[in-house]
Design a protein around this motif. Structure first.
Motif, PDB file in Angstrom:
ATOM      1  N   SER A   2       0.848  -1.201   0.000  1.00 20.21           N
ATOM      2  CA  SER A   2       0.000   0.000   0.000  1.00 20.21           C
ATOM      3  C   SER A   2       0.878   1.243   0.000  1.00 20.21           C
ATOM      4  O   SER A   2       2.047   1.186   0.357  1.00 20.21           O
ATOM      5  CB  SER A   2      -0.884   0.024   1.249  1.00 20.21           C
ATOM      6  N   SER A   3       0.272   2.366  -0.381  1.00 20.22           N
ATOM      7  CA  SER A   3       1.098   3.575  -0.455  1.00 20.22           C
ATOM      8  C   SER A   3       1.529   4.006   0.948  1.00 20.22           C
ATOM      9  O   SER A   3       2.592   4.567   1.131  1.00 20.22           O
ATOM     10  CB  SER A   3       0.381   4.699  -1.191  1.00 20.22           C
ATOM     11  N   ALA A   4       0.688   3.709   1.987  1.00 23.82           N
ATOM     12  CA  ALA A   4       1.076   4.069   3.356  1.00 23.82           C
ATOM     13  C   ALA A   4       2.347   3.318   3.753  1.00 23.82           C
ATOM     14  O   ALA A   4       3.253   3.880   4.366  1.00 23.82           O
ATOM     15  CB  ALA A   4      -0.051   3.742   4.326  1.00 23.82           C
ATOM     16  N   VAL A   5       2.409   2.034   3.398  1.00 20.03           N
ATOM     17  CA  VAL A   5       3.599   1.242   3.723  1.00 20.03           C
ATOM     18  C   VAL A   5       4.797   1.779   2.939  1.00 20.03           C
ATOM     19  O   VAL A   5       5.890   1.958   3.480  1.00 20.03           O
ATOM     20  CB  VAL A   5       3.359  -0.255   3.405  1.00 20.03           C
ATOM     21  N   LEU A   6       4.563   2.065   1.671  1.00 20.03           N
ATOM     22  CA  LEU A   6       5.647   2.627   0.844  1.00 20.03           C
ATOM     23  C   LEU A   6       6.199   3.907   1.454  1.00 20.03           C
ATOM     24  O   LEU A   6       7.397   4.127   1.495  1.00 20.03           O
ATOM     25  CB  LEU A   6       5.125   2.938  -0.569  1.00 20.03           C
ATOM     26  N   GLY A  12       8.475   8.362   6.128  1.00 18.00           N
ATOM     27  CA  GLY A  12       7.487   9.331   6.593  1.00 18.00           C
ATOM     28  C   GLY A  12       6.658   9.908   5.475  1.00 18.00           C
ATOM     29  O   GLY A  12       6.853   9.598   4.314  1.00 18.00           O
ATOM     30  N   ALA A  13       5.695  10.767   5.889  1.00 14.28           N
ATOM     31  CA  ALA A  13       4.779  11.340   4.913  1.00 14.28           C
ATOM     32  C   ALA A  13       5.539  12.173   3.873  1.00 14.28           C
ATOM     33  O   ALA A  13       5.272  12.115   2.697  1.00 14.28           O
ATOM     34  CB  ALA A  13       3.749  12.198   5.622  1.00 14.28           C
ATOM     35  N   ASP A  14       6.484  12.969   4.372  1.00 11.05           N
ATOM     36  CA  ASP A  14       7.352  13.721   3.468  1.00 11.05           C
ATOM     37  C   ASP A  14       8.784  13.353   3.810  1.00 11.05           C
ATOM     38  O   ASP A  14       9.115  13.191   4.974  1.00 11.05           O
ATOM     39  CB  ASP A  14       7.200  15.226   3.675  1.00 11.05           C
ATOM     40  N   ALA A  15       9.630  13.265   2.809  1.00 10.93           N
ATOM     41  CA  ALA A  15      11.037  13.061   3.095  1.00 10.93           C
ATOM     42  C   ALA A  15      11.596  14.352   3.697  1.00 10.93           C
ATOM     43  O   ALA A  15      10.958  15.390   3.659  1.00 10.93           O
ATOM     44  CB  ALA A  15      11.772  12.684   1.815  1.00 10.93           C
ATOM     45  N   ASP A  16      12.788  14.255   4.296  1.00 12.93           N
ATOM     46  CA  ASP A  16      13.362  15.415   4.969  1.00 12.93           C
ATOM     47  C   ASP A  16      13.966  16.398   3.985  1.00 12.93           C
ATOM     48  O   ASP A  16      13.977  16.180   2.787  1.00 12.93           O
ATOM     49  CB  ASP A  16      14.435  14.949   5.962  1.00 12.93           C
ATOM     50  N   GLY A  17      14.508  17.462   4.563  1.00 12.69           N
ATOM     51  CA  GLY A  17      15.211  18.460   3.750  1.00 12.69           C
ATOM     52  C   GLY A  17      14.419  19.733   3.690  1.00 12.69           C
ATOM     53  O   GLY A  17      13.189  19.708   3.740  1.00 12.69           O
ATOM     54  N   PRO A  18      15.108  20.862   3.580  1.00 12.45           N
ATOM     55  CA  PRO A  18      14.430  22.157   3.635  1.00 12.45           C
ATOM     56  C   PRO A  18      13.734  22.558   2.336  1.00 12.45           C
ATOM     57  O   PRO A  18      12.949  23.493   2.324  1.00 12.45           O
ATOM     58  CB  PRO A  18      15.579  23.138   3.931  1.00 12.45           C
ATOM     59  N   TRP A  19      14.001  21.842   1.256  1.00 10.45           N
ATOM     60  CA  TRP A  19      13.529  22.331  -0.036  1.00 10.45           C
ATOM     61  C   TRP A  19      12.279  21.594  -0.509  1.00 10.45           C
ATOM     62  O   TRP A  19      12.206  20.369  -0.457  1.00 10.45           O
ATOM     63  CB  TRP A  19      14.615  22.176  -1.107  1.00 10.45           C
ATOM     64  N   LEU A  79      11.459  16.419  -5.310  1.00  8.61           N
ATOM     65  CA  LEU A  79      10.226  17.108  -4.930  1.00  8.61           C
ATOM     66  C   LEU A  79       9.908  16.691  -3.506  1.00  8.61           C
ATOM     67  O   LEU A  79       9.853  15.482  -3.210  1.00  8.61           O
ATOM     68  CB  LEU A  79       9.058  16.702  -5.835  1.00  8.61           C
ATOM     69  N   LEU A  80       9.728  17.667  -2.614  1.00  9.13           N
ATOM     70  CA  LEU A  80       9.439  17.404  -1.202  1.00  9.13           C
ATOM     71  C   LEU A  80      10.465  16.440  -0.608  1.00  9.13           C
ATOM     72  O   LEU A  80      10.136  15.613   0.241  1.00  9.13           O
ATOM     73  CB  LEU A  80       8.009  16.844  -1.040  1.00  9.13           C
ATOM     74  N   GLY A  81      11.680  16.549  -1.065  1.00  6.40           N
ATOM     75  CA  GLY A  81      12.760  15.722  -0.534  1.00  6.40           C
ATOM     76  C   GLY A  81      12.872  14.354  -1.183  1.00  6.40           C
ATOM     77  O   GLY A  81      13.834  13.629  -0.939  1.00  6.40           O
ATOM     78  N   TYR A  82      11.911  13.958  -2.020  1.00 12.16           N
ATOM     79  CA  TYR A  82      11.977  12.677  -2.722  1.00 12.16           C
ATOM     80  C   TYR A  82      12.729  12.840  -4.035  1.00 12.16           C
ATOM     81  O   TYR A  82      12.313  13.655  -4.869  1.00 12.16           O
ATOM     82  CB  TYR A  82      10.581  12.148  -3.072  1.00 12.16           C
ATOM     83  N   PRO A  83      13.791  12.082  -4.227  1.00 17.03           N
ATOM     84  CA  PRO A  83      14.429  12.151  -5.539  1.00 17.03           C
ATOM     85  C   PRO A  83      13.481  11.608  -6.613  1.00 17.03           C
ATOM     86  O   PRO A  83      12.842  10.575  -6.404  1.00 17.03           O
ATOM     87  CB  PRO A  83      15.661  11.246  -5.400  1.00 17.03           C
ATOM     88  N   VAL A  84      13.345  12.359  -7.689  1.00 17.61           N
ATOM     89  CA  VAL A  84      12.553  11.866  -8.826  1.00 17.61           C
ATOM     90  C   VAL A  84      13.469  11.795 -10.044  1.00 17.61           C
ATOM     91  O   VAL A  84      14.435  12.550 -10.125  1.00 17.61           O
ATOM     92  CB  VAL A  84      11.333  12.779  -9.126  1.00 17.61           C
ATOM     93  N   PRO A  85      13.241  10.886 -10.955  1.00 21.81           N
ATOM     94  CA  PRO A  85      12.070  10.003 -11.080  1.00 21.81           C
ATOM     95  C   PRO A  85      12.023   8.793 -10.126  1.00 21.81           C
ATOM     96  O   PRO A  85      10.995   8.134 -10.073  1.00 21.81           O
ATOM     97  CB  PRO A  85      12.176   9.519 -12.529  1.00 21.81           C
ATOM     98  N   ARG A  86      13.072   8.521  -9.324  1.00 22.43           N
ATOM     99  CA  ARG A  86      13.086   7.278  -8.541  1.00 22.43           C
ATOM    100  C   ARG A  86      11.840   7.148  -7.649  1.00 22.43           C
ATOM    101  O   ARG A  86      11.203   6.101  -7.603  1.00 22.43           O
ATOM    102  CB  ARG A  86      14.354   7.220  -7.677  1.00 22.43           C
ATOM    103  N   LEU A  90       5.632   8.575  -4.847  1.00 26.94           N
ATOM    104  CA  LEU A  90       5.514   9.120  -3.490  1.00 26.94           C
ATOM    105  C   LEU A  90       5.453  10.633  -3.522  1.00 26.94           C
ATOM    106  O   LEU A  90       4.658  11.258  -2.824  1.00 26.94           O
ATOM    107  CB  LEU A  90       6.727   8.692  -2.653  1.00 26.94           C
ATOM    108  N   ALA A  91       6.300  11.231  -4.342  1.00 29.68           N
ATOM    109  CA  ALA A  91       6.337  12.698  -4.419  1.00 29.68           C
ATOM    110  C   ALA A  91       5.014  13.217  -4.971  1.00 29.68           C
ATOM    111  O   ALA A  91       4.391  14.101  -4.375  1.00 29.68           O
ATOM    112  CB  ALA A  91       7.496  13.145  -5.300  1.00 29.68           C
TER     113      ALA A  91
END
Ligand SMILES: Nc1ncnc2c1ncn2[C@@H]1O[C@H](COP(=O)(O)OP(=O)(O)O)[C@@H](O)[C@H]1O
Ligand SMILES: [Mg+2]
Length: 325
Positions: A2-6, A12-19, A79-86, A90-91
């Motif tokens: 499920s996306s919650a598990v992912l 967490g809901a958002d990955a870390d980082g200030p950007w 985006l929101l700390g998630y590397p994309v496209p990987r 989630l992002a």
């Protein structure tokens, strides 16, 4: 999974980082031409950020690259700390976007359009429809056909569609396009309130004035390249403001001010003086100039303070860039 598990797996809901958005060397070519040229962007979370540049500067293309609607030729992004496209899935679960004009089924109502869009999202999206319509001020027109909506209402329905995903980041491509002044005002207020809730709003625009009024920070893009970025207040700190004074005997007035050495460059104009001062010069210092003139026997007919706008700064930056070529 499920996306919650992912989400837990990714931290967490958002990955870390200030950007909210970060790119390094992001590049997109169309044949020989470079629409996005090695763009390094750092968009802080929780602000309204303007991506400002003339038509054809590469704003829409950058947004399309960020959203994965077209592939980058080089560079990295998150985006929101998630590397994309990987981690794009989630992002994008936390991103709402309007690229070009929002498109809806005209023969269906605003609410029905949102129901269709919600069906394609997480189950919670359906429960957000009424609140989203309320939020953008369309609750009273929600059951009218979209074909009867004004451009401003369509744009607002677009934002409501974004809100179905409870996004942390909204990306709006030219949200003021085609809006009348009242529509622009509503859109601006809405962006401010979304930011007040802790969301990040990135908007592209070719309207300098709107970006200055709406955004906290800005990147200026010209021919695919970001030429300046940062908080608007910081970008303006190095610029000047101007005091215009209409008065009798302009040359005598100039002599008086220069002799008293009140700072700034004093030039004589037909009707009086123009004084260039550092931004942030106090009102008291300006009142003092007026006093010096009046006590020196000069009649002052008009005194006006013009703050440097982002527009004059933008023109200054771009003309300087032009002269370097
Ligand atoms: N699909 C495409 N194929 C070829 N060229 C394109 C395509 N999309 C955009 N461009 C070109 O890339 C440049 C940037 O366009 P765009 O990102 O739409 O600018 P903006 O949104 O700032 O007006 C323009 O020169 C445009 O003609
Ligand atoms: Mg565009």
């Amino acid at each position: 999974m499920s996306s919650a598990v992912l989400e837990k797996v990714a931290g967490g809901a958002d990955a870390d980082g200030p950007w909210a958005v970060e790119t390094h060397g992001l590049t997109k070519r169309f044949g020989e031409s470079i629409a996005v040229n090695s763009v390094d962007l750092r968009i802080p979370r929780g602000c309204a950020f303007g991506y400002l540049g003339p038509n054809g500067a590469g704003k829409t293309t950058l947004i399309r690259v960020l959203l994965g609607l077209t592939r980058a030729d080089a560079g990295t992004m998150s985006l929101l700390g998630y590397p994309v496209p990987r981690h794009r899935d989630l992002a994008l679960a936390r991103v709402g976007a309007i690229v070009d004009e929002p498109r809806f089924h005209g023969h269906l109502t605003g609410r029905q359009n949102l129901q269709i869009l919600a069906a394609a999202r997480e189950p919670a999206a359906r429960g957000r429809i009424s609140a989203a319509l309320e939020r953008v001020g369309l609750a009273h027109r929600a059951d009218d056909r979209v074909s009867k909506y004004s451009m401003g209402m369509r744009q607002r329905l677009g934002v409501a569609a974004c809100l179905l995903g409870d996004p942390q980041l909204l990306i709006l491509d030219e949200p003021m396009n085609g809006l009348d002044p009242a529509g622009m005002h509503d859109m601006r207020e809405m962006i401010h309130s979304l930011v007040a809730e802790g969301r990040t709003v990135v908007l592209s625009s070719h309207l300098l004035d709107e970006v200055e009024r709406t955004c906290d920070a800005v990147a200026i893009v010209d021919r695919g390249k970001v030429i300046r970025q940062g908080p608007i207040a910081e970008l303006l700190a190095g610029t000047s403001m101007e005091v215009e004074i209409d008065c009798s005997a302009p040359e005598a007035a100039q002599t008086l001010l220069v002799r008293e050495n009140r700072g700034g460059r004093v030039t004589v104009r037909e009707q009086g003086l123009a004084i260039a001062l550092p931004t942030g010069t106090s009102h008291d210092a300006i009142a003092e100039m007026n006093r010096i003139l009046v006590e020196g026997g000069i009649s002052v007919y008009r005194l006006e303070v013009n703050q440097a706008s982002l527009e004059s700064w933008f023109l200054e930056v771009t003309s300087r860039l032009g002269s370097e070529e």
